[in-house]
Structure formats: C-alpha cells, structure tokens
Design an enzyme around this catalytic site. Structure first.
Site, PDB file in Angstrom:
ATOM      1  N   ASP A 278     -12.686  -5.167  28.381  1.00 19.12           N
ATOM      2  CA  ASP A 278     -13.186  -5.286  26.841  1.00 19.12           C
ATOM      3  C   ASP A 278     -14.496  -5.879  27.153  1.00 19.12           C
ATOM      4  O   ASP A 278     -15.077  -6.614  27.970  1.00 19.12           O
ATOM      5  CB  ASP A 278     -12.185  -6.039  25.985  1.00 19.12           C
ATOM      6  CG  ASP A 278     -12.450  -5.629  24.516  1.00 19.12           C
ATOM      7  OD1 ASP A 278     -13.625  -5.181  24.228  1.00 19.12           O
ATOM      8  OD2 ASP A 278     -11.567  -5.885  23.647  1.00 19.12           O
TER       9      ASP A 278
HETATM   10  C1  BGC Z   1     -13.371  -4.625  21.063  1.00 20.92           C
HETATM   11  C2  BGC Z   1     -13.139  -3.074  21.478  1.00 20.92           C
HETATM   12  C3  BGC Z   1     -14.259  -2.385  21.616  1.00 20.92           C
HETATM   13  C4  BGC Z   1     -15.433  -2.996  22.193  1.00 20.92           C
HETATM   14  C5  BGC Z   1     -16.729  -2.058  22.288  1.00 20.92           C
HETATM   15  C6  BGC Z   1     -14.586  -5.184  21.477  1.00 20.92           C
HETATM   16  O1  BGC Z   1     -14.959  -6.217  20.654  1.00 20.92           O
HETATM   17  O2  BGC Z   1     -12.355  -5.553  21.241  1.00 20.92           O
HETATM   18  O3  BGC Z   1     -11.956  -2.467  20.861  1.00 20.92           O
HETATM   19  O4  BGC Z   1     -14.194  -0.955  22.334  1.00 20.92           O
HETATM   20  O5  BGC Z   1     -15.670  -4.338  21.419  1.00 20.92           O
HETATM   21  O6  BGC Z   1     -17.315  -1.955  20.879  1.00 20.92           O
END
Ligand code: BGC
Length: 746
Positions: A278
């Site tokens: 993530d």
């Molecule tokens: C989220 C993810 C997301 C990523 C990219 C993170 O803060 O938890 O679900 O895909 O950001 O935007």
C-alpha cells in the site's frame, strides 16, 4: 473456547479431514457437477528462459528500479531491454483520473474521464455473481484503454464494524458472499490483460491507527472470516497481484510479514503473482525483501529514498541482502508483465473507456443493488397517475459522489444524481418541488480536514438552517408525495478515518421527522455506503429505500426502482444494527483498540454474532423486499448422508406469487447444532439470484460442496468437516428462513 479447542484436537483423529491438498480433488469433483464457476488463468511460465536472460543483462540499479515507485503510480522502465514501466491506477469505483508523476495533484489531462461504477457495497448488494463479472470486465476494459497494467482493486476486507471508514468500498461482513463476488470480478478484469491488485491483504478492517495498529486475530477466525476471499482470489481467480496492507498483524507489518506473505499466500495457496505495498506501507528494506514484498509504492519523498531504492542497492553491495533475493522479485514482476503482454504487447487487449456500453453496465449493477427496506403503505412503486407534484427534499438529491473523500475517486463525464434521475423518468406533467433541506457542513476546526472528519470527534454541523427547513416543509406540504434523499457522502465516509458514531450527520434526522409530520406520504431514501442509526426513522416512516454511492447511472437506477420500472432485488450485504453497541466489535468493546486491537468476538462477525447471541437487528443480513412476493417450497437434498468430500445437491422450488416480475435471492444457510466446537448459529453457504415472471416458478438446484461445512482446526492446522447432522436452511434473508432439512455427514 480453549478447552473446546483442546478437546477438538483430541477427537480430531475421528473427524473427516479436508486438508489443503485435498481441496483440489474436491474442487475437481465440484467442477464436474457444479454450476459454471468463474476461473481465472494462471500466470504464464512460458517466458521463463527469456526472463532469466533479461535479468542476467540488468544492472543492480535497473533491477531495483523495477521494485519501487518511480512516479506516484508506476515503476521504472528499462528501455534498453524493452521493459516498460509497470503502470497502476486506483481503484474500486472505476479507473482513477491521472495523477501527477510526483505528487497527489491531478495531472489535469482532458482524456482521463472514466465510468464511475457502484462502490463495493452496491455491487455486493446485488448478490449477483454475473454482475460482479460484468463489473470486472467493464472496468478492466477501461483500465487497459488507459494503458494501465494493474488496477488497484478489488477492495475486499471484511466489514467488522459498521463505523469502518471504507465500509462503502468493501463488499460485506460475510466471507462466503465476499468470495463469490470477488472471484468473478477478478476474472472479468484480468481477461483484459490487466492485473487486479487485491487489497488490502490483510486484517485491515479499520482506518483508525491503520498505519501502525497491531491486529490480533486467532488463527481460526483469520481462516474462516478474514481470509477466504483472499484465498479464493488466488486459488480460483488467479489474481496477479495483491496489496500489502498498512497495519501490523501479530506484531509484524503486513508488508514484511513472513507468515502472511510467504507461508500463507505463496507456500500454502500457491500465489505466483506479485505483492505491491500500500502507498507508503513499507518500513524496513531487508525485512520486506526477505518476507515477500515485491514492489514498494508510496507517497512523495524523493523516489531514490524509498526502502527499495538506494537503501536496497547499498544493502546488496554490502552483502546484507543477497542479489538473488532481488532477482526473485524482479522475475516475478517480469512473469506478470509477460502474462499481461505488456512487454511484448502483440495481441494485448485494447479496451475502451467512458462509453455508453460501460454506462449501461454501471446502470445494470446499480439497478440490482437498491434495497427496499420498508413499504408498509404500498406507496412504492410510486403510481404517477394521480400525482401532480412531488417534493424532492435533501442535499443528497443533488450530491455527486464520484469524487470525494480521501481515497480513490473517478473523474467522470456522467453522474446522474437522484434528482436528475427523477427528472429523466417522471412524466413532464408532474411538478418537482425541490428543497435542499439540510446543508453538508463541517466545522471550521483546523483539524476537521478530509480524512480527519471523524477521528477527532464529531465535526459536522448538525443544526438545520431555519429557512431551508421551512422551504422543505412547505415543499412537502404542498406536494402530493415527498421523497427525502438523506444519508452520507464520500467526504463523510472516507478512507483514513472511521466514523465516531452511527448518527445521521447535518441535522438530517430532525429534518426527516419534521417532513414526516407534515406529509405522511413520504418516502425516505438513504444514499450511503455503511449502516446508520435509522431505528427511529424506520419506526416513524412507512417507506424506506437504501441506495449506495451508485455510479454514473445511480440516479436513473434509483428513479426506476422508485417508479417500478425496476423491481428492487438488492439485499443488504451487512447487518443494520438497532444500535452500535449491538454490533460484535462494539458489544465486546474491542474497536478500534489503540496500539493494538484484539478481535475479541472471534468468528462471530456480523450476523453470526446477532444470530448466535439472539440480538435482534434492525434489518438483517441478506434482507431486502420486492414489489412482488415469492414462495419457497419442496426443499430437499439428493441424499440423506454424505462423505466429507461430496457435493450436496439441494433443490427447492421458488414461485413468484405476486403481480409483477421480479428477482429473488435464494439464500442457503447451514447450522451445525451438534458441533464439538463453537460455531455460529448459521452461516451462508450458497445463494442464487432467480428471475421469475408473475405466477411462474422454477426449481433451483444448488451444489453445496460438503467441504463448505468445514471449520478450521487450529491445532491440526486443517479444515475439518465434523461428522454428524447439519441443518440446511433456505430463505430470503438470514432472519427469514422458509424451510429447512437435515443431512448427515459420515
Ligand atoms: C489506499 C489504497 C490505494 C492507494 C493508492 C492508499 O492510501 O489505502 O487503497 O490504492 O492509497 O491511492
């Protein structure tokens, strides 16, 4: 429970064992007789020799460039070897607008408009696996049309608490429904030569302290509740990538968690794809490299300062990390790229984006997601013949939800609001009296920024503006019918923050009650992704509808349900509690924890808790009404006694006994009243959505693999099907069981 577990291990020898290795065999048996299941294509290995030769030609710098973000949503290309960037985009609601290469600001393109699809709760509420496949295929076509290799979707964490900020994005509280929606979705996306990134692996069930909270779940609960959809994503759908979550699990961050990434995901389940972190979820170069994380993505700091950049190069040079470990990750990525035809793109899917066909897909999903909660006076479907005017009340009638909040949104050319939907569908002779009713207002408190809305206390302004209230009441008084659009929005329900309570924000409760007093012909429509406290309102009003952040065509679909052009067939994918304290994580006072959180309720998540502890929900899991009625009869199984690897064939009849055509979701629950171990009162183990014309009936056959009756034995580290008698129940919600039969497992 501990004593029970010890006892279980003692008697385990007498139980029938369905080990992980055996599952393949049972699946095979299942496949031969089962309804068409969605199966994905595995990662190809046919380019392994070429991959070895490519890696042999790479410098260490080139290798590490493939392992970390070199822009917000892509890794680095190696042009001299013909290896492109690995490109990614959010997300669950549709392909996110293009983001600048080195900051979160929008890139400002004029060709990155996309279809906005219903959020996770809406898709799950359809209880329709074909629509899950359609969604996947459609959004996959959009992703490839935008040249993305990886779509950061689906988001499949279990809804543990109704307060969870991402409840709207996730599917359900139930592991079976979760996997049945997840698998076809993935298959649909990946058919377009785009990888899914199944997120957030795993145990990421709250936003509070998500960056560091240490989640403690016992092994049985982990296996039975939190992992089944992830496991099916690997074994059935062949998901090409997973996203490592922010939080810790049993003391280790998920992006460096050897147990979760190497032991469970790869060794046990046979995952051959890549694990992407993530955004900014990596904490230690060596731990992540050695414990299974392939790609580090994140938020701005100079890209060379990522853990997998300069630091990795240094550690390889100093001998702290073996270069062969780096090669392992690079090879996995290359295998996925060859599978996606992104290196040698001959014959790669082309896709299409922002098309009428895709808006229609979004419409189909939305139309089956709307849940009719209450229709006591048969106000619905709204008969327009004798109506001259309708009051449309509430800020949500005009609110758009494609963008918003802290997380991934979609820049779309089309988002039909509820008001526009009614305008599109109502005869022109009917006058719409619109009144905004309440304002979406947040406190000016410095802390009350997006993503912080609930963390620091209730920061919405909940008083009504007298003038707006008066306008709303006048509109309601002077119209034949009133429809209130209430609920929340994607700033209030958001990533990075859980809600503080189930209260309806912005003074809506007061508004609804006052409107109900002046016009008894009032329909209340909630647009939200997560449960709210609507106990009082549900008692006072005769007509209630639940809709979702429901995509580009959400307003049209909703109007069609209100007017009866579409017969509602959505069913709640989670339990609507009467009050927060009734929900398991809150009843056990184990949400959201602090440095760590212990899932004290164990396997009793969602309806499993309500049904086992005899707590009355406001609206149960699986609940949703129709404009017609259905009768279930003749429930039987093909045999009385089965082996633990058998397929139990369950048949019953459904008849549409009402006046209009409609779809019903037949739900199969099992109970094991004689178990040696603690079990939930009942568990969903099958469902089918059936279309029936008025007066017609159909025999439904469901194939229930007996292995679905298994529980996870922690001591044996195996799934075990206890011998004995089980009840098989058929109903149209978890609390409306129409008929049951008993079977025996040998
Ligand atoms: C989220 C993810 C997301 C990523 C990219 C993170 O803060 O938890 O679900 O895909 O950001 O935007």
């Amino acid at each position: 429970m501990n004593i029970k577990h010890i006892y279980t291990s003692m008697i385990a020898a007498t139980l029938l064992v369905v080990s992980c290795k055996d599952t393949k065999q049972s699946e095979k048996t299942a496949n031969n007789t089962m309804v068409a299941e969605y199966k994905g294509k595995p990662i190809t290995k046919e380019f392994d020799a070429k991959i070895d030769s490519l890696v042999a030609q790479m410098t260490l710098e080139e290798k590490t460039g493939m392992l970390h973000g070199n822009s917000m949503f892509a890794t680095k290309a190696i042009e001299r070897l013909g290896i492109p960037e690995l490109t990614m985009a959010d997300g669950p609601l549709g392909v996110r607008e293009e983001i600048s290469r080195d900051s979160w600001t929008a890139a400002g393109w004029d060709n990155d408009f996309a279809t906005y699809y219903p959020a996770g709760g809406g898709l799950a509420a359809t209880w329709n696996t074909e629509l899950a496949y359609l969604f996947g295929r459609s959004v996959g076509e959009e992703a490839i049309a935008r040249d993305k290799d990886v779509l950061l979707s689906p988001a499949i964490n279990i809804i543990r608490s109704p307060l969870g900020g991402r409840t709207y994005e996730y599917f359900t509280e139930d592991p079976f429904l979760n996997k049945k929606i997840t698998v076809p979705f993935i298959v649909g996306v990946q058919e377009n030569d785009v990888a899914v990134c199944v997120k957030h692996y795993a145990a990421n069930n709250q936003e509070t302290n998500r960056d560091f909270v240490d989640v403690q779940i016992d092994e049985r609960t982990l296996r039975e509740i939190y992992l089944p959809a992830f496991e099916a994503a690997v074994k059935e759908a062949h998901a090409y990538s997973f996203m490592g979550a922010y939080n810790k699990f049993r003391g280790e961050y998920l992006c460096e968690n050897g147990y979760m990434l190497n032991d469970v995901l790869r060794d046990e389940w046979g995952f051959e794809g890549i694990v992407i972190s993530d955004w900014a979820a990596v904490h230690d170069t060596k731990k992540s490299i050695e414990n299974g994380l392939d790609v580090e993505m994140g938020t701005p700091k100079p890209f060379n300062e990522f853990f997998y950049a300069d630091s990795l190069i240094e550690k390889v040079k100093s001998g702290e990390i073996a270069e062969s470990d780096v090669d392992t990750h690079v090879k996995r990525i290359l295998r996925m790229m060859f599978t996606l035809k992104s290196i040698d793109d001959k014959g790669r899917a082309k896709g299409s984006i922002n098309t009428e066909a895709h808006f229609e897909d979004a419409y189909k999903i939305a139309a089956e997601s709307v849940v009719l909660l209450k229709n006591d006076k048969n106000l619905l479907p709204l008969k327009t013949d004798n109506i001259k005017s309708i009051a449309v009340i509430g800020h949500n009638a005009m609110k758009k939800n494609a963008l918003g909040g802290f997380g991934a949104g979609v820049k779309t050319k089309r988002e039909v609001t509820p008001l526009e939907g009614l305008q599109n569908r109502l005869p022109k002779s009917i006058k719409i009296n619109y009144a905004e009713g309440y304002l979406e207002r947040y406190s000016n408190d410095e802390k009350a920024k997006l993503g912080d809305i609930t963390l620091n206390g209730p920061v919405t302004i909940n008083t009504l503006e007298p003038k707006l209230l008066e306008e709303a009441l006048n509109a309601a008084k002077n119209s034949d019918v009133a429809i209130i659009f209430a609920g929340s929005n994607r700033d209030y329900e958001t990533e990075a923050s859980d809600r503080a309570s189930l209260d309806l924000p912005f003074g809506q409760e007061e508004l609804i009650k006052k409107v109900l007093e002046v016009n008894p012909n009032t329909i209340v429509v909630f647009i939200a992704g997560a449960p709210f406290d609507i106990l009082d309102i549900s008692q006072k009003s005769s007509s209630l509808i639940w809709s979702w952040f429901n995509g580009s065509e959400g307003g049209n679909a909703l109007a069609d349900v209100i007017l009866g052009n579409v017969n509602p067939s959505g069913k709640l994918p989670w339990t609507m509690p009467k009050k927060l304290e009734d929900s398991p994580a809150h009843a056990t006072n184990s949400f959201p924890g602090d440095e760590s959180v212990v899932y004290t309720e164990g396997i009793l998540v969602g309806y499993r808790w309500f049904d086992t502890k005899n707590v009355e929900p406001l609206y149960p899991f699986g609940y949703g009404m129709s404009y017609t009625t259905f009768e279930f009869s003749d429930l039987k199984t093909d045999k009385e006694t089965y082996n633990a690897d058998a397929i139990i064939e369950v048949t019953f009849n459904i008849k549409n006994t009402g006046k209009v055509a409609g779809k019903e979701v037949a739900q199969l629950y099992i109970s094991d009243p004689e178990s040696y171990v603690e079990k939930a009162a009942q568990e969903l183990k099958g469902f089918e959505k059936v279309f029936l014309k008025s007066g017609s009936s159909k025999t439904v056959t469901m194939q229930l693999p007996a292995k679905e009756l298994a529980y996870y034995n922690e001591v044996k580290k195996q799934w075990l099907v206890e011998p004995g008698t089980y009840k098989i129940k058929i109903g149209n919600s978890s609390r409306n069981i129409k008929s049951e039969v008993s079977i025996n497992i040998k």
